[in-house]
Design a protein around this motif. Structure first.
Motif, PDB file in Angstrom:
ATOM      1  N   LEU A 266      44.638  48.314  36.579  1.00 18.82           N
ATOM      2  CA  LEU A 266      45.498  47.183  36.940  1.00 18.82           C
ATOM      3  C   LEU A 266      46.795  47.213  36.133  1.00 18.82           C
ATOM      4  N   GLN A 267      46.666  47.381  34.829  1.00 23.30           N
ATOM      5  CA  GLN A 267      47.837  47.397  33.966  1.00 23.30           C
ATOM      6  C   GLN A 267      48.803  48.505  34.375  1.00 23.30           C
ATOM      7  N   GLU A 268      48.256  49.672  34.704  1.00 29.34           N
ATOM      8  CA  GLU A 268      49.099  50.795  35.095  1.00 29.34           C
ATOM      9  C   GLU A 268      49.755  50.557  36.459  1.00 29.34           C
ATOM     10  N   ALA A 269      48.986  50.123  37.428  1.00 28.51           N
ATOM     11  CA  ALA A 269      49.491  49.951  38.795  1.00 28.51           C
ATOM     12  C   ALA A 269      50.499  48.818  38.913  1.00 28.51           C
ATOM     13  N   LEU A 270      50.331  47.772  38.109  1.00 32.65           N
ATOM     14  CA  LEU A 270      51.192  46.603  38.240  1.00 32.65           C
ATOM     15  C   LEU A 270      52.259  46.528  37.146  1.00 32.65           C
TER      16      LEU A 270
ATOM     17  N   ARG B 142      46.796  35.774  38.487  1.00 34.88           N
ATOM     18  CA  ARG B 142      48.162  36.301  38.552  1.00 34.88           C
ATOM     19  C   ARG B 142      48.419  36.860  39.941  1.00 34.88           C
ATOM     20  N   LEU B 143      49.557  36.491  40.505  1.00 32.89           N
ATOM     21  CA  LEU B 143      49.948  36.960  41.832  1.00 32.89           C
ATOM     22  C   LEU B 143      51.212  37.803  41.685  1.00 32.89           C
ATOM     23  N   TYR B 144      51.105  39.066  42.064  1.00 29.92           N
ATOM     24  CA  TYR B 144      52.204  40.022  41.994  1.00 29.92           C
ATOM     25  C   TYR B 144      52.642  40.374  43.419  1.00 29.92           C
ATOM     26  N   THR B 145      53.898  40.761  43.579  1.00 31.73           N
ATOM     27  CA  THR B 145      54.369  41.325  44.846  1.00 31.73           C
ATOM     28  C   THR B 145      55.073  42.626  44.509  1.00 31.73           C
ATOM     29  N   ASP B 146      54.643  43.724  45.144  1.00 32.26           N
ATOM     30  CA  ASP B 146      55.260  45.009  44.837  1.00 32.26           C
ATOM     31  C   ASP B 146      56.481  45.245  45.727  1.00 32.26           C
ATOM     32  N   THR B 147      57.137  46.375  45.543  1.00 29.61           N
ATOM     33  CA  THR B 147      58.387  46.663  46.254  1.00 29.61           C
ATOM     34  C   THR B 147      58.185  46.848  47.756  1.00 29.61           C
ATOM     35  N   GLU B 148      56.949  47.089  48.188  1.00 33.67           N
ATOM     36  CA  GLU B 148      56.663  47.252  49.615  1.00 33.67           C
ATOM     37  C   GLU B 148      56.210  45.947  50.257  1.00 33.67           C
TER      38      GLU B 148
ATOM     39  N   GLY C   6      55.481  46.579  35.172  1.00 29.38           N
ATOM     40  CA  GLY C   6      56.864  46.347  35.566  1.00 29.38           C
ATOM     41  C   GLY C   6      57.036  45.296  36.649  1.00 29.38           C
ATOM     42  N   LEU C   7      55.974  44.883  37.282  1.00 33.68           N
ATOM     43  CA  LEU C   7      56.070  43.837  38.302  1.00 33.68           C
ATOM     44  C   LEU C   7      55.959  42.473  37.635  1.00 33.68           C
ATOM     45  N   THR C   8      56.724  41.526  38.123  1.00 28.56           N
ATOM     46  CA  THR C   8      56.593  40.170  37.612  1.00 28.56           C
ATOM     47  C   THR C   8      55.500  39.459  38.394  1.00 28.56           C
ATOM     48  N   PHE C   9      54.971  38.432  37.815  1.00 28.77           N
ATOM     49  CA  PHE C   9      53.897  37.697  38.466  1.00 28.77           C
ATOM     50  C   PHE C   9      54.157  36.212  38.370  1.00 28.77           C
ATOM     51  N   GLU C  10      53.496  35.497  39.262  1.00 29.44           N
ATOM     52  CA  GLU C  10      53.474  34.048  39.146  1.00 29.44           C
ATOM     53  C   GLU C  10      52.028  33.649  38.905  1.00 29.44           C
TER      54      GLU C  10
END
Length: 157
Positions: free
Chosen positions: A92-96, A112-118, A98-102
């Motif tokens: 999880l730490q590796e895959a996410l 934690r809810l993340y949204t990636d560049t795709e 640099g992404l911000t979360f809410e």
């Protein structure tokens, strides 16, 4: 020293088995005769609800961690993962990274809810056991992901 290949079918179950290895013919037959169908253990930590149109696509993993895929005909997929060891947390730490979360709530618990560049959203939260983690990903809105997360471990209505 040569490889042995043994292929057999179970027409009743619509299965084909392939055994390849460095065995004698006698050893290969003994191994094949010992093969038994085992019921698949249904993971207790699984969604009880997914959005309409998504169908079960497969289960991978083992006793302490697994992934369940749900797929739409158009190719969209939801991935639900559960892990009781640190490997999922590290992934999880590796895959996410640099992404911000809410911060959101899943059954009153912080998640934690993340949204990636795709545009894929990833929802992560702690499991019921110390050291366990949940990870839910898919092309869904936050409300749908939270609804799936809140259904984990509960029977479908």
């Amino acid at each position: 020293g040569e490889s042995c290949v043994l292929i057999w079918t179970d027409d009743e179950q619509h299965l084909m088995f392939v055994l390849i290895g460095h065995f004698t013919e006698k050893e290969a037959l003994r191994i094949a005769e010992s093969v038994r169908l085992m019921p698949l253990r249904t993971p207790p930590h699984r969604p009880g609800w997914v959005p309409e149109g998504y169908v079960f696509g497969g289960l991978t993993g083992g006793k302490t961690s697994f992934q369940i895929d749900y797929n739409l005909e158009d190719g969209a997929s939801i991935y639900f993962r559960y892990g009781e060891d640190s490997s999922l947390r590290e992934e999880l730490q590796e895959a996410l990274e640099g992404l911000t979360f809410e911060t959101v709530q899943v059954d009153g618990q912080t998640a934690r809810l993340y949204t990636d560049t795709e545009g894929i959203r990833h929802l992560t939260w702690d499991g019921s056991k110390p050291g366990s983690d949940y990870w839910l990903s898919g092309p869904l809105n936050a409300e749908e992901l939270i609804q799936i997360a809140e259904s984990v471990g509960k029977q479908q209505e």
